[in-house]
Design an enzyme around this catalytic site. Structure first.
Site, short mmCIF file in Angstrom:
data_model
loop_
_atom_site.label_atom_id
_atom_site.label_comp_id
_atom_site.label_asym_id
_atom_site.label_seq_id
_atom_site.Cartn_x
_atom_site.Cartn_y
_atom_site.Cartn_z
N HIS A 56 0.74 -1.31 0.15
CA HIS A 56 -0.01 -0.04 0.09
C HIS A 56 0.79 1.29 -0.08
O HIS A 56 2.22 1.37 0.16
CB HIS A 56 -0.86 -0.05 1.35
CG HIS A 56 -2.17 -0.95 1.06
ND1 HIS A 56 -2.19 -2.31 1.23
CD2 HIS A 56 -3.22 -0.57 0.56
CE1 HIS A 56 -3.23 -3.01 1.05
NE2 HIS A 56 -3.96 -1.72 0.64
N LYS A 89 -0.25 4.92 4.58
CA LYS A 89 -1.16 4.17 5.37
C LYS A 89 -0.61 3.85 6.90
O LYS A 89 0.49 3.54 7.23
CB LYS A 89 -1.26 2.91 4.55
CG LYS A 89 -2.46 1.96 4.98
CD LYS A 89 -2.57 0.88 4.45
CE LYS A 89 -3.66 -0.42 5.02
NZ LYS A 89 -4.76 0.19 5.11
#
Lengths: 267, 267, 267, 267
Positions: free
Chosen positions: D156, D160
């Site tokens: 990701h 995040k």
């Protein structure tokens, strides 16, 4: 560098041009001083990219824009037809051209180099501003010296017209220059489905995958006894080219003459 | 299951046959009771695979070996020419055939199924014993229902003669059965290098990469708006097929009739 | 080079040693003149590797073997304890050592370099002979200059004891030397599962995957705005190291002094 | 279906809400009849997404909007706090809720199911509308039955906060339910860098990579003797969830009761 670099953007309303405008506005070392587009009405360049007003209206005359803006650099993402006259206009105004358009002939580049040197400034013509793509090509050429067996698989959106991609052909050229001559594969190989083995380029193969959801990806695979080496670049959107354009704007200030290929700005 | 399964291996001196002999010797639920090979002298089957003597000498007559060994199962990795008579011989001796050779006609399979049922035993003919490869094919067919845009890239050693691989064509068949009809890509697409877009199969493309160092790999790539889904199987050596052969030997004990395709043993 | 290079192999009965013996026998530019192993009886070196007899019996004394064989090069894949005395013995006989064992101290390397220079010959100590792995490390360091955001994912067999692998740590060192200092990730990041973010090394992360079926693989992933660049090396078996050993044997003939690291033989 | 489905969108000014508005406007089988957002002034829903005016003004009261619009379906991408009352309001107006928000308790879902059945209509609560992600999870669970050795690597963006991702934990749950109990790896394994082996989940490992340029990617890797099987989903932007929302809107018309999980709409 204590002073900001003054940047003009030609083709400012195009898809790449907007990314450039946005990138310039977001870097405090750069200042947007002109935005040029033939087809657009007088709109503020900030509005184009969903940002606050900048005071720079999009204008339709490059010559006027360069005369009044005292730009240091012109970034041009227009089209093959406009790029040459735009470059000449920039040089006539002593503005360094950073051109992301293809289609220049070798003779034109020689002529533009001469004009750059007369002005004592630098210029860049680059078909590809992606640092990642250029590293991929560079590493592929280096690897080919040791691993002559190679194939290229490139992926683009399913509506792309030409196959293989320009980047994959460029990669193939660099590989060919670096490696020993070699015709790969079994000489008696047979294609049960015609074309399964891909496009033939100087002894090896290029495969073009076209699928929705893909922007631009390429994998160069080297195979040798007991191992494979892969170099893969995945590009997800146009914004990925902006670090390269940003680097070019800054480096162009310190060179003289017309440079062809962004790879010369990576040491 | 408290009793061991008695296994005979035909083609025991071949590359796959040796792997089968080794796998049988290493599983205490299985017992090697015969090893058959036409071309070899009387050598102990253990010696073939660098293990201790087993007391089972490689013999040249399948019929004799099955008569004396009371085998439950015959595993056959010979060749298309021998596989049919070997299967008939096995069934005549009430031995369940597990056949890893291609080349059977539909009529032959129907006939062998009839013979199996008369004997009240099961049999399996399977072109591919790789659980991983079959899962890859199965998942690809399932995904194609939701993601009709797909391409297959398969990788094999650079001396392989045919392209694309049998597994990739089989995968393409399964995908075609599962998905809506679709001719992918831009209808005006042009190949700058002939073959770049790969082999055409029922609306989509298969690409065959051939490189030294690769044994057998395949990637099925699905593309849709904003995403890609990839299913990839990498096979590193023949030993990778053995878990499938092992499963087949055990499951064949509990079925009746001739089954075509190892996928029927995966629930 | 018209003359063959005379090669002695220490640790000839080990897993790497056998690969070296096989490789030497298969290259007509090399000649196997001695094979040394402490634990083995007098067996022909060809037998060790499933080849025809070579006339070279495996001997247990390195000094004797070097005295009588007039070897040019000693390839040593023994163990950290034997490697230092073996190297000294080789140099005493004027034989160029090519050592694939770790555990030398910097002082020992300085001393061995001195001995090499006194003899006027070259030597090599290399923890890794994989050309592909070294290219992966080299490219990673080069890319880190432009793409400072990086993570390493390495894959080995599930019985490996240490994590992360030596190669991944070496790669991390090279990356650290090349890139600007940077602590990646969100400073407020939280691990819901402890360890999910991997091992921390100088601002970035190394992840170790351990699975059966994998020999040695590593992927170095660089992320930047709109793009990723990946460099991946997959090693399938020990044979993959042999092109590197082969290159080392040939290049060592033309250098003087003790070299540390096979990367110095790649230009 | 000859009639268009009338769709209301709650959370219409959010990042997902805008994508839903755009998707509804682009599908002639759907009609946008209401757009709700608490914080926004009365702007046309078309303006929100850079399209022509639709005549639908964004309103702040869900109840009013549902009363006047005769919506068939309410799509809600708001937040855990608003989602429950919004769902109750939708059901009170006989409007089918399609909810992309998490945070419902099992008791709430039971109660909402009861209300759906009283109204004779269907509803859906789904934490993930990505068809590709759900197929990845489904295939992973199926593969785990045959290949119990598995690790998950998820990627990701570098900002995040939590690791590992919700999708990877969900995948791990599905795998755990499908496979035999197993504690993978060498019991004597040692981490030279703490955390290198990743987060531990029920016998296997999850690795979280965080890099700029990545939106959401996950690879599930299965390893077995001589082979690996990989299932990888790469999500490039929010638009990738829209085919799932579109399918949900259409399928919800034909079910009764509250369904939890979009996977139930994939057969």
């Amino acid at each position: 560098m204590s002073q900001t670099i003054r940047v003009a953007v030609a083709g400012a309303t195009g898809r790449m041009g907007r990314e450039v405008v946005k990138m310039v506005l977001e870097d405090s070392a750069l200042e947007l001083v002109a935005a040029i587009a033939t087809s657009s009405g007088p709109v503020d360049a900030g509005t184009l990219v969903g940002k606050a007003d900048t005071g720079v209206l999009v204008s339709s005359s490059l010559a006027d824009a360069l005369s009044t803006s005292r730009a240091d650099v012109l970034v041009d993402f227009t089209n093959p037809k406009s790029a040459m006259p735009n470059t000449v206009t920039a040089l006539a105004h002593g503005v360094r051209p950073v051109i992301g358009t293809t289609g220049f002939t070798p003779e034109q580049i020689v002529e533009l180099d001469k004009q750059c040197r007369e002005q004592g400034i630098g210029g860049l013509i680059a078909p590809n501003f992606s640092i990642g793509a250029i590293l991929m090509m560079k590493f592929s050429a280096m690897a080919a010296k040791y691993f002559p067996h190679v194939e290229i698989i490139e992926y683009h959106g399913d509506q792309k017209l030409d196959a293989p991609s320009g980047t994959s052909i460029k990669t193939a050229e660099w590989i060919s220059e670096a490696r020993q001559e070699l015709r790969q594969g079994n000489p008696n190989e047979e294609e049960v489905l015609e074309g399964a083995r891909g496009g033939y380029y100087n002894g090896f193969r290029i495969h073009s995958v076209r699928l929705p959801g893909v922007f631009a990806q390429q994998e160069v695979v080297f195979g040798a006894f007991g191992q494979t080496l892969k170099i893969r670049h995945d590009s997800y959107d146009r914004a990925g080219y902006m670090p390269g354009v940003n680097t070019a704007i800054k480096k162009i200030m310190n060179v003289t003459g017309m440079i062809y290929g962004f790879e010369h700005f990576l040491d």
